[in-house]
Design a protein around this motif. Structure first.
Motif, mmCIF file in Angstrom:
data_model
loop_
_atom_site.group_PDB
_atom_site.id
_atom_site.type_symbol
_atom_site.label_atom_id
_atom_site.label_comp_id
_atom_site.label_asym_id
_atom_site.label_seq_id
_atom_site.Cartn_x
_atom_site.Cartn_y
_atom_site.Cartn_z
ATOM 1 N N VAL A 28 20.691 20.095 -9.377
ATOM 2 C CA VAL A 28 21.395 20.597 -8.395
ATOM 3 C C VAL A 28 22.884 21.043 -8.705
ATOM 4 C CG1 VAL A 28 22.136 20.149 -6.049
ATOM 5 C CG2 VAL A 28 19.598 19.117 -6.855
ATOM 6 N N HIS A 29 22.813 22.019 -9.431
ATOM 7 C CA HIS A 29 24.187 22.472 -9.914
ATOM 8 C C HIS A 29 24.564 23.896 -9.814
ATOM 9 C CE1 HIS A 29 21.706 24.191 -12.901
ATOM 10 N NE2 HIS A 29 22.093 23.431 -14.080
ATOM 11 N N GLY A 30 23.696 24.544 -9.009
ATOM 12 C CA GLY A 30 24.134 26.286 -8.564
ATOM 13 C C GLY A 30 23.905 27.041 -9.871
ATOM 14 N N GLY A 31 23.255 26.597 -10.656
ATOM 15 C CA GLY A 31 22.857 27.559 -11.860
ATOM 16 C C GLY A 31 23.451 27.172 -13.008
ATOM 17 N N GLY B 109 25.773 18.841 -9.896
ATOM 18 C CA GLY B 109 26.865 19.371 -10.551
ATOM 19 C C GLY B 109 28.349 19.081 -10.050
ATOM 20 N N LEU B 110 28.909 20.131 -9.731
ATOM 21 C CA LEU B 110 30.156 19.692 -8.897
ATOM 22 C C LEU B 110 30.063 19.790 -7.567
ATOM 23 C CD1 LEU B 110 32.606 22.050 -11.195
ATOM 24 C CD2 LEU B 110 32.173 19.727 -11.437
ATOM 25 N N VAL B 111 30.576 18.883 -6.815
ATOM 26 C CA VAL B 111 30.299 18.671 -5.240
ATOM 27 C C VAL B 111 31.471 18.627 -4.473
ATOM 28 C CG1 VAL B 111 29.104 17.200 -3.408
ATOM 29 C CG2 VAL B 111 28.283 17.359 -5.754
ATOM 30 N N ARG B 112 31.636 19.263 -3.529
ATOM 31 C CA ARG B 112 32.690 19.344 -2.644
ATOM 32 C C ARG B 112 32.712 18.063 -1.627
ATOM 33 N NH1 ARG B 112 35.416 24.292 0.648
ATOM 34 N NH2 ARG B 112 37.441 22.982 1.491
ATOM 35 N N THR B 113 33.194 17.109 -1.837
ATOM 36 C CA THR B 113 32.965 15.873 -1.039
ATOM 37 C C THR B 113 34.636 15.727 -0.380
ATOM 38 O OG1 THR B 113 33.810 14.352 -2.434
ATOM 39 C CG2 THR B 113 31.443 14.673 -2.633
ATOM 40 N N GLU B 114 34.577 14.741 0.459
ATOM 41 C CA GLU B 114 35.853 14.469 1.349
ATOM 42 C C GLU B 114 37.157 14.358 0.213
ATOM 43 O OE1 GLU B 114 33.631 10.490 1.543
ATOM 44 O OE2 GLU B 114 33.178 12.509 1.428
ATOM 45 N N GLN B 115 36.963 13.881 -1.017
ATOM 46 C CA GLN B 115 37.766 13.682 -2.017
ATOM 47 C C GLN B 115 37.962 14.701 -3.058
ATOM 48 O OE1 GLN B 115 36.707 9.681 -3.549
ATOM 49 N NE2 GLN B 115 38.277 8.807 -1.942
ATOM 50 N N ALA B 116 37.246 15.765 -2.881
ATOM 51 C CA ALA B 116 37.273 17.104 -3.627
ATOM 52 C C ALA B 116 38.735 17.486 -4.221
ATOM 53 C CB ALA B 116 36.486 18.166 -3.298
ATOM 54 N N HIS B 117 39.571 17.483 -3.117
ATOM 55 C CA HIS B 117 41.120 17.821 -3.414
ATOM 56 C C HIS B 117 41.862 16.979 -4.359
ATOM 57 C CE1 HIS B 117 41.366 14.617 -0.317
ATOM 58 N NE2 HIS B 117 42.926 14.618 -0.963
ATOM 59 N N GLU C 160 0.979 -1.325 -0.019
ATOM 60 C CA GLU C 160 0.086 -0.051 0.004
ATOM 61 C C GLU C 160 1.098 1.267 -0.135
ATOM 62 O OE1 GLU C 160 -3.599 1.979 2.649
ATOM 63 O OE2 GLU C 160 -2.817 0.148 3.128
ATOM 64 N N GLY C 161 0.363 2.085 -0.642
ATOM 65 C CA GLY C 161 1.346 3.650 -0.996
ATOM 66 C C GLY C 161 2.185 3.345 -1.715
ATOM 67 N N GLY C 162 2.813 2.281 -2.627
ATOM 68 C CA GLY C 162 3.587 2.273 -3.765
ATOM 69 C C GLY C 162 5.218 2.718 -3.053
ATOM 70 N N GLY C 163 5.858 3.374 -4.006
ATOM 71 C CA GLY C 163 7.091 3.814 -3.577
ATOM 72 C C GLY C 163 7.665 4.955 -4.406
ATOM 73 N N SER C 164 8.799 5.428 -4.021
ATOM 74 C CA SER C 164 9.583 6.394 -4.858
ATOM 75 C C SER C 164 10.928 6.115 -5.184
ATOM 76 C CB SER C 164 9.671 7.726 -3.827
ATOM 77 O OG SER C 164 10.471 8.716 -4.383
ATOM 78 N N ILE C 165 11.364 6.259 -6.238
ATOM 79 C CA ILE C 165 12.712 5.726 -6.825
ATOM 80 C C ILE C 165 13.444 7.197 -7.296
ATOM 81 C CG2 ILE C 165 14.323 4.641 -8.195
ATOM 82 C CD1 ILE C 165 12.050 2.432 -8.185
ATOM 83 N N VAL C 166 14.725 7.606 -6.559
ATOM 84 C CA VAL C 166 15.378 8.764 -7.086
ATOM 85 C C VAL C 166 16.735 8.079 -7.508
ATOM 86 C CG1 VAL C 166 16.526 10.811 -6.248
ATOM 87 C CG2 VAL C 166 14.256 9.926 -5.106
ATOM 88 N N ASN C 167 16.790 8.574 -8.727
ATOM 89 C CA ASN C 167 18.312 8.114 -9.328
ATOM 90 C C ASN C 167 19.147 9.492 -9.370
ATOM 91 O OD1 ASN C 167 17.598 5.581 -10.114
ATOM 92 N ND2 ASN C 167 16.521 6.202 -11.922
ATOM 93 N N ILE C 168 20.450 9.071 -8.903
ATOM 94 C CA ILE C 168 21.336 10.321 -8.937
ATOM 95 C C ILE C 168 22.241 10.246 -10.080
ATOM 96 C CG2 ILE C 168 23.403 11.267 -7.550
ATOM 97 C CD1 ILE C 168 20.514 11.147 -6.060
ATOM 98 N N SER C 169 21.840 11.386 -11.003
ATOM 99 C CA SER C 169 22.661 11.581 -12.109
ATOM 100 C C SER C 169 23.614 12.504 -12.136
ATOM 101 C CB SER C 169 21.632 11.775 -13.402
ATOM 102 O OG SER C 169 22.215 11.695 -14.610
ATOM 103 N N SER C 170 24.090 13.125 -13.166
ATOM 104 C CA SER C 170 25.182 14.056 -13.333
ATOM 105 C C SER C 170 25.073 15.122 -14.332
ATOM 106 C CB SER C 170 26.704 13.503 -13.371
ATOM 107 O OG SER C 170 27.473 14.129 -13.693
ATOM 108 N N VAL C 171 25.545 16.128 -14.324
ATOM 109 C CA VAL C 171 25.511 17.068 -15.697
ATOM 110 C C VAL C 171 26.283 16.661 -16.480
ATOM 111 C CG1 VAL C 171 25.319 19.398 -13.949
ATOM 112 C CG2 VAL C 171 27.505 18.418 -14.648
ATOM 113 N N SER C 172 27.228 15.429 -16.322
ATOM 114 C CA SER C 172 28.048 14.916 -17.481
ATOM 115 C C SER C 172 27.161 14.089 -18.360
ATOM 116 C CB SER C 172 28.840 13.661 -16.843
ATOM 117 O OG SER C 172 29.922 14.473 -16.032
ATOM 118 N N GLY C 173 25.643 13.729 -18.014
ATOM 119 C CA GLY C 173 24.830 13.167 -19.072
ATOM 120 C C GLY C 173 24.001 13.960 -19.695
ATOM 121 N N VAL C 174 24.284 15.358 -19.539
ATOM 122 C CA VAL C 174 23.431 16.589 -20.054
ATOM 123 C C VAL C 174 24.261 17.626 -20.912
ATOM 124 C CG1 VAL C 174 21.254 16.206 -18.561
ATOM 125 C CG2 VAL C 174 23.098 18.046 -18.173
ATOM 126 N N ARG C 175 25.527 17.471 -20.807
ATOM 127 C CA ARG C 175 26.299 17.971 -21.506
ATOM 128 C C ARG C 175 27.732 17.271 -21.784
ATOM 129 N NH1 ARG C 175 30.625 17.490 -17.972
ATOM 130 N NH2 ARG C 175 30.419 18.765 -16.192
#
Length: 267
Positions: A244-247, A187-195, A134-149
């Motif tokens: 989610v790419h800051g513009g 878009g570009l994300v500052r993670t612990e490996q950004a350096h 009951e209620g079904g579900g939601s699926i969210v795929n994390i993609s990248s700007v690399s897939g649109v440019r």
């Protein structure tokens, strides 16, 4: 008059985040834990420390997201432990820099499996359980700007993410109305490996200055979008691409024009 229920309270809901033990995935996991959900994370190796937030700790299950058998085994584990699955976040993915002219076929195959086929396998596994509850579900795929440019240096990765974007829209039609499918294009994300990619803090700041909002994304920015798409607040949102790419990225011709204008004579 009683206060309206908090639509971002996911108490009693069950969430699966692939690659949810580090980087962006960890932030996503922590956001759902803070919202009251039970969260399962999966990856090939168990994180040294499982994500925790709001007095709750994620549950780990081993899985190679490229293997369809482990996708179905992970969902079977969730069904046995919790009895339902409300949200799937297909977060696991990525690719190192490579030269498209010389990269091995085996490498390209692995990148496609990780970033496109893996999310499909997990979506198929989740579909069985979500459509039966009951209620079904939601699926969210994390993609990248690399897939649109253009994605120089990560050609197979960009192609896989473009495929993911198409897949999301198709499944949003095929699996409606029980399952909502959406994509977060990151878009570009500052993670612990950004350096490793952008150098020291000065280099990271310089990259951030090229983004209209003046900074790289933080993992929490992505997590917030995922929580929205999984919550009742987006109950009529399906087949969408949330950027989610800051513009975006400043067009090269504007940088060139500005550079030339800096040296142009002033009348």
């Amino acid at each position: 008059m009683t206060a309206a229920a908090n639509p971002l309270d996911l108490t009693g809901r069950v969430v699966l985040v692939t690659g949810g033990g580090k980087g962006i995935g960890k932030a996503i996991t922590e956001r759902f834990l803070s919202a009251g959900a039970d969260v399962v994370v999966c990856s090939r190796s168990e994180p040294e420390e499982l994500p925790s937030a709001g007095g709750r700790t994620a549950v780990y299950h081993p899985a190679d997201v490229r293997d369809p058998d482990t996708a179905f085994a992970t969902v079977a584990f969730i069904e046995e432990k919790f009895g339902r699955l409300d949200v799937l976040v297909n977060n696991a993915g990525g690719a190192p820099f490579t030269d498209a002219a010389t990269v091995s076929p085996r490498f390209s195959k692995a990148i496609i499996e990780l970033n496109l086929l893996g999310p499909l396998y997990f979506a198929q596994a989740a579909h069985r359980l979500m459509t039966a509850q009951e209620g079904g579900g939601s699926i969210v795929n994390i993609s990248s700007v690399s897939g649109v440019r253009p994605s120089p240096g990560t050609a197979a990765y960009g192609a896989a993410k473009a495929g993911m974007n198409s897949l999301t829209k198709t499944l949003a039609v095929e699996w409606a109305p029980k399952i909502r499918m959406n994509t977060v294009i990151v878009g570009l994300v500052r993670t612990e490996q950004a350096h490793l990619h952008y150098g020291d803090d000065e280099g990271i700041a310089a990259v951030g200055a090229t983004i209209p909002l003046g900074r790289m994304a933080e993992p929490d920015d992505v997590a917030d979008a995922c929580l929205f798409l999984a919550s009742p607040m987006s109950g009529y949102v399906s087949g969408a691409e949330i950027l989610v790419h800051g513009g975006g990225e400043m067009p090269a011709y504007l940088r060139a024009a500005n550079s030339e204008s800096d040296h142009a004579p002033v009348n």
